[in-house]
Write a protein that holds these residues in place. Structure first.
Motif, PDB file in Angstrom:
ATOM      1  N   UNK A  94      39.569  33.485  32.957  1.00  0.00           N
ATOM      2  CA  UNK A  94      39.577  34.952  32.739  1.00  0.00           C
ATOM      3  C   UNK A  94      39.612  35.838  33.908  1.00  0.00           C
ATOM      4  N   UNK A  95      39.953  35.155  35.171  1.00  0.00           N
ATOM      5  CA  UNK A  95      40.055  35.798  36.266  1.00  0.00           C
ATOM      6  C   UNK A  95      41.376  35.552  37.025  1.00  0.00           C
ATOM      7  N   UNK A  96      42.220  36.569  36.678  1.00  0.00           N
ATOM      8  CA  UNK A  96      43.614  36.541  37.367  1.00  0.00           C
ATOM      9  C   UNK A  96      43.491  36.408  38.817  1.00  0.00           C
ATOM     10  N   UNK A  97      42.794  37.234  39.485  1.00  0.00           N
ATOM     11  CA  UNK A  97      42.484  37.285  41.067  1.00  0.00           C
ATOM     12  C   UNK A  97      41.943  35.916  41.509  1.00  0.00           C
TER      13      UNK A  97
ATOM     14  N   UNK B 155      37.985  36.581  44.304  1.00  0.00           N
ATOM     15  CA  UNK B 155      37.726  37.703  43.704  1.00  0.00           C
ATOM     16  C   UNK B 155      38.274  38.895  44.576  1.00  0.00           C
ATOM     17  N   UNK B 156      39.084  39.556  43.819  1.00  0.00           N
ATOM     18  CA  UNK B 156      39.624  40.840  44.232  1.00  0.00           C
ATOM     19  C   UNK B 156      38.801  41.971  44.054  1.00  0.00           C
ATOM     20  N   UNK B 157      37.907  41.868  42.984  1.00  0.00           N
ATOM     21  CA  UNK B 157      36.979  42.760  42.462  1.00  0.00           C
ATOM     22  C   UNK B 157      35.663  42.040  42.195  1.00  0.00           C
ATOM     23  N   UNK B 158      34.583  42.848  42.099  1.00  0.00           N
ATOM     24  CA  UNK B 158      33.199  42.156  41.650  1.00  0.00           C
ATOM     25  C   UNK B 158      31.932  43.022  42.259  1.00  0.00           C
ATOM     26  N   UNK B 159      31.561  43.648  41.574  1.00  0.00           N
ATOM     27  CA  UNK B 159      30.118  44.422  41.996  1.00  0.00           C
ATOM     28  C   UNK B 159      29.088  43.267  42.261  1.00  0.00           C
ATOM     29  N   UNK B 160      28.097  43.553  43.235  1.00  0.00           N
ATOM     30  CA  UNK B 160      27.248  42.549  43.434  1.00  0.00           C
ATOM     31  C   UNK B 160      26.351  42.267  42.504  1.00  0.00           C
ATOM     32  N   UNK B 161      26.014  40.998  42.188  1.00  0.00           N
ATOM     33  CA  UNK B 161      25.019  40.772  40.977  1.00  0.00           C
ATOM     34  C   UNK B 161      23.550  41.181  41.575  1.00  0.00           C
ATOM     35  N   UNK B 162      22.666  41.457  40.710  1.00  0.00           N
ATOM     36  CA  UNK B 162      21.398  41.952  41.032  1.00  0.00           C
ATOM     37  C   UNK B 162      20.622  40.866  41.891  1.00  0.00           C
ATOM     38  N   UNK B 163      21.022  39.718  41.696  1.00  0.00           N
ATOM     39  CA  UNK B 163      20.561  38.387  42.388  1.00  0.00           C
ATOM     40  C   UNK B 163      21.606  37.668  43.134  1.00  0.00           C
ATOM     41  N   UNK B 164      21.418  37.603  44.441  1.00  0.00           N
ATOM     42  CA  UNK B 164      22.437  37.190  45.314  1.00  0.00           C
ATOM     43  C   UNK B 164      21.888  35.430  45.901  1.00  0.00           C
TER      44      UNK B 164
ATOM     45  N   UNK C 251      50.649  38.893  48.223  1.00  0.00           N
ATOM     46  CA  UNK C 251      50.077  38.286  46.803  1.00  0.00           C
ATOM     47  C   UNK C 251      48.808  38.995  46.575  1.00  0.00           C
ATOM     48  N   UNK C 252      47.770  39.157  47.256  1.00  0.00           N
ATOM     49  CA  UNK C 252      46.682  39.742  46.855  1.00  0.00           C
ATOM     50  C   UNK C 252      46.565  40.835  46.512  1.00  0.00           C
ATOM     51  N   UNK C 253      47.725  42.028  47.246  1.00  0.00           N
ATOM     52  CA  UNK C 253      47.902  43.438  46.772  1.00  0.00           C
ATOM     53  C   UNK C 253      48.361  43.449  45.434  1.00  0.00           C
TER      54      UNK C 253
ATOM     55  N   UNK D  31      46.165  42.636  42.874  1.00  0.00           N
ATOM     56  CA  UNK D  31      45.263  43.814  42.563  1.00  0.00           C
ATOM     57  C   UNK D  31      45.882  44.893  41.780  1.00  0.00           C
ATOM     58  N   UNK D  32      46.905  45.324  42.234  1.00  0.00           N
ATOM     59  CA  UNK D  32      47.589  46.329  41.441  1.00  0.00           C
ATOM     60  C   UNK D  32      47.714  46.008  39.934  1.00  0.00           C
ATOM     61  N   UNK D  33      48.398  44.559  39.628  1.00  0.00           N
ATOM     62  CA  UNK D  33      48.443  44.313  38.353  1.00  0.00           C
ATOM     63  C   UNK D  33      47.004  44.420  37.490  1.00  0.00           C
ATOM     64  N   UNK D  34      46.009  44.027  38.186  1.00  0.00           N
ATOM     65  CA  UNK D  34      44.623  43.956  37.293  1.00  0.00           C
ATOM     66  C   UNK D  34      44.340  45.292  37.222  1.00  0.00           C
ATOM     67  N   UNK D  35      44.445  46.157  38.223  1.00  0.00           N
ATOM     68  CA  UNK D  35      43.872  47.526  38.166  1.00  0.00           C
ATOM     69  C   UNK D  35      44.704  48.264  37.122  1.00  0.00           C
ATOM     70  N   UNK D  36      46.098  48.172  37.116  1.00  0.00           N
ATOM     71  CA  UNK D  36      47.078  48.806  36.122  1.00  0.00           C
ATOM     72  C   UNK D  36      46.688  48.245  34.608  1.00  0.00           C
ATOM     73  N   UNK D  37      46.593  47.116  34.494  1.00  0.00           N
ATOM     74  CA  UNK D  37      46.658  46.378  33.062  1.00  0.00           C
ATOM     75  C   UNK D  37      45.071  46.091  32.716  1.00  0.00           C
ATOM     76  N   UNK D  38      44.348  46.027  33.370  1.00  0.00           N
ATOM     77  CA  UNK D  38      42.837  45.708  32.892  1.00  0.00           C
ATOM     78  C   UNK D  38      41.817  46.531  33.142  1.00  0.00           C
ATOM     79  N   UNK D  39      41.617  46.981  34.508  1.00  0.00           N
ATOM     80  CA  UNK D  39      40.499  47.750  34.832  1.00  0.00           C
ATOM     81  C   UNK D  39      40.597  49.262  34.429  1.00  0.00           C
ATOM     82  N   UNK D  40      41.777  49.810  34.623  1.00  0.00           N
ATOM     83  CA  UNK D  40      41.963  51.134  34.690  1.00  0.00           C
ATOM     84  C   UNK D  40      41.995  51.476  32.937  1.00  0.00           C
ATOM     85  N   UNK D  41      42.876  50.609  32.272  1.00  0.00           N
ATOM     86  CA  UNK D  41      42.651  50.863  30.549  1.00  0.00           C
ATOM     87  C   UNK D  41      41.112  50.697  30.228  1.00  0.00           C
ATOM     88  N   UNK D  42      40.496  49.566  30.717  1.00  0.00           N
ATOM     89  CA  UNK D  42      39.221  49.273  30.044  1.00  0.00           C
ATOM     90  C   UNK D  42      38.302  50.701  30.347  1.00  0.00           C
TER      91      UNK D  42
END
Length: 690
Positions: A205-208, A215-224, A571-573, A576-587
């Motif tokens: 489920x993670x294209x990155x 992972x090109x995205x990911x907020x820190x977990x409360x526990x690391x 590749x990373x950039x 990232x653009x594809x995930x932002x435009x197709x997944x994160x921003x729409x969500x």
């Protein structure tokens, strides 16, 4: 599982098997080739091939492949079956000496750094008899070197083999000065391999992660990892099952997997093998990484070998434990009970200190990559500044030599633990995890390598640099009238000159970075800063003297690595653009729309909706900011220069900062958008599976 001694090496055409299946004269001829580099006669090759084929077929093999290590950093293989038509509608299982010794893969589709044009396709693979053939997936794998039609090297194995010969030649000369007649000195390596295991369902489920390895995205977990409860912790049953099968598969292939444990970060683990010769250890490590991924899939895992899969927790390295041993079993880096009185050890130590100082740039660039840039100097791995840790006892010996005084006795103690516990002998040095190049008792541990690296490049450079130090020492000492006096003078002079590279303190501190600059040590923080020094004149001269690379071959490697870096950032950039435009921003927009509808409904019936309104505004504002960042990143990607060197520099200075800014906003949105709406598994989901 079979008994381990019976299982170990059962799929390897090793010395034990060769003794059993080869005629004595053929066996002796092959051993001379392996040990002395003598040419293999064609009739001997035919017999070896026939016996190798019979053994492989008896183990279920149907195909063979020349297995090589092109400049992609991974391995390559082309499979051919053993079948040969007999003219009567049937087939024979056949394998000739010519097929064993030489292959002809297409060389035009592998990185060559300009050595080969696209239309110049012919390349050759040549059997490396010093690394045993093995069976994997019903195929006989034959380790080989890889070169172009014109003989230029296109792989990582050939330079390593040459560097092993170079350091052996000079070390044998050095030992002769001490009255020792040895035939060969071998560089030995024990590469510790770190890796992450995550659930395959999350990976899918993670294209990155699928496309870039991290992972090109990911907020820190409360526990690391802040509770420090994972390192050496109890191994989960599911992971233990993976490790058990990994051991079994590696043992079949003759890879001496020895140690396994949880590493510092959640989901992070380590495997460490027993020392082997540099050539075999390199082949084994490449094979280990392949087998790890295959076994992981069978257990529902994805094995991540990226240097920094997750931001905010430790990344993965590969500790390269390196030493020199004679054919009589003497470890040349064993200081003995009194290192101050061991002149031979001190001379080899001095040669290594000189090599690391003189060729800081080469050692740094040997560990340079887009992935490793996230790790080096991040308080989890050594800094990008080369330095050597020798421990207090050896430091005192070195200082006493430089200052012409008697060394203070180190007097290794017994450590008293009290009660009924035993007294532990104290080692001759502590460990310093912040040191890039640390002496650990009878070897050096080079800690800067990234998890995904092929270790051949680093060890080619290390072997060659040490060979050069020894060559210069030998030239000076062989003509000395008074050997003892000349030896002492040389050691004192060289230790004084290269004392700056020695550092036993905290490599993470800002004070060390400032001190290193005062000492004149190099600090290449980004990959493009380092790689351009591959073809400095002193480095071209080093490799030419020892017959490792031509200037053209060095230039090709520099260009390949620069291009690889730029392509990875691109590749990373784009991912990232594809995930932002197709997944994160729409969500995010979808969730804010739901909030807006709820706000309207509440207001319509006179209910206060201030909380929802504040949240909706924050999300909308953040999405607006994120779209600005997306536009900037997209523009930077489009404006990337065509020249590979300029593109790499542009990627480091412009694209990476733009990616970091976009990620920061997206990670903030992850913390305020409904988890059910977020389009991908979070760090908590990935790192803390059941």
């Amino acid at each position: 599982m079979k008994q381990i001694p019976e299982l170990f090496g059962s799929m390897v055409f090793n010395d034990h098997v060769m003794r059993q299946v080869l005629p004595k004269t053929v066996y002796k001829s092959l051993k001379r080739t392996m040990q002395e580099g003598t040419a293999l006669e064609s009739d001997v090759a035919d017999v070896v091939a026939a016996c190798m084929k019979d053994w492989a077929v008896s183990k279920g093999a149907t195909h063979f492949t020349h297995w090589f290590q092109p400049m992609t950093g991974i391995t390559a293989e082309k499979h051919d079956s053993f079948i040969t038509p007999d003219g009567n509608g049937n087939v024979l299982m056949d394998f000739s000496g010519k097929e064993l010794v030489k292959g002809e893969p297409d060389a035009s589709s592998f990185p060559s750094g300009g050595l080969r044009a696209t239309f110049e396709a012919r390349g050759y693979t040549a059997w490396d008899p010093t690394s045993y053939a093995f069976i994997k997936d019903d195929t006989l794998f034959i380790p080989t070197a890889f070169c172009s039609y014109t003989g230029q090297i296109l792989d990582k194995k050939t330079p390593l083999l040459r560097s092993m010969d170079a350091v052996s030649k000079e070390a044998v000369r050095t030992l002769k000065l001490f009255g020792k007649a040895v035939k060969r000195v071998t560089a030995t390596i024990g590469p510790e391999q770190e890796y992450f295991l995550i659930d395959m369902k999350d990976y899918a489920k993670r294209d990155d992660i699928k496309l870039t390895g991290r992972t090109l995205f990911g907020a820190p977990s409360p526990k690391g990892q802040e509770k420090e409860d994972h390192y050496f912790g109890s191994i989960r049953p599911r992971v233990k099952a993976f490790m058990a099968e990994l051991d079994e598969e590696l043992w079949k292939l003759g890879i001496p997997s020895k140690t396994e444990h949880n590493e510092v970060a959640p989901c992070q683990h380590e495997m460490a093998p027993v020392f082997e010769t540099a050539n075999i250890a390199t082949d084994a490590n490449q094979l280990t990484m392949e087998v790890m991924k295959q076994v992981a899939e069978r257990h529902g895992f994805a094995c991540l070998l990226h240097e920094k899969p997750f931001e905010g927790i430790n990344g993965s390295g590969k500790h390269n434990n390196w030493s020199l041993s004679t054919d009589e079993g003497e470890n040349l880096l064993d200081p003995g009970k009194t290192p101050s009185e061991n002149a031979q050890f001190i001379l080899f130590l001095t040669a290594i200190i000189k090599a690391v100082d003189d060729y800081q740039d080469l050692l740094r660039l040997s560990v340079a990559s887009a992935g490793n840039d996230h790790r080096l100097g991040a308080n989890e791995a050594p800094p990008a500044i080369l330095s050597i840790f020798v421990g207090d006892e050896l430091e005192e010996v070195i200082n006493s030599i430089i200052e012409s005084r008697t060394a203070k006795s180190g007097g290794r103690n017994k450590i008293e633990l009290g009660m009924v516990l035993p007294r532990l002998p104290q080692d001759n040095s502590d460990r310093n995890r912040t040191s890039p190049f640390a002496f650990t008792g009878n070897k050096f541990e080079f800690r800067m390598l990234g998890s995904s690296f092929n270790i051949a490049c680093t060890n080619t450079i290390l072997n060659t640099a040490v060979a050069e130090s020894l060559r210069l020492f030998n030239d000076e000492l062989e003509g000395a009238e008074d050997f003892s006096k000349a030896l002492h003078s040389l050691i004192r002079r060289e230790l004084t000159e290269h004392r700056r590279i020695l550092f036993n303190g905290n490599g993470y501190s800002k004070e060390w970075e400032e001190e290193a600059e005062r000492r004149g040590l190099l600090n290449y923080k980004k990959t493009p800063d380092a790689l351009v020094h591959y073809t400095d004149e002193k480095n071209i001269k080093l490799f030419r003297i020892h017959g490792i690379y031509t200037a053209e071959e060095l230039k090709s490697r520099e260009e390949i690595l620069i291009d690889e870096y730029q392509k990875q950032i691109h590749l990373e950039a784009t991912t990232m653009l594809e995930m932002l435009n197709k997944d994160i921003v729409p969500a995010c927009i979808s969730y804010s729309n739901k909030l807006a509808k709820g706000i309207a409904m509440k207001k319509g019936i006179g209910i206060d909706a201030d909380a929802e309104l504040r949240l909706c505004r924050e999300i909308s504002s953040s999405v607006s900011t994120l779209l600005d960042k997306v536009e900037t990143l997209a523009s930077d990607v489009k404006e990337t220069p065509e020249d590979v060197y300029e593109a790499a520099r542009f990627s480091a200075d412009m694209i990476i900062p733009a990616m970091e800014e976009a990620r920061s906003v997206a990670d903030h949105l992850e913390t305020i958008v409904d988890k059910k709406e977020w389009p991908m598994p979070t760090y908590t989901d990935i790192l803390f599976y059941c």
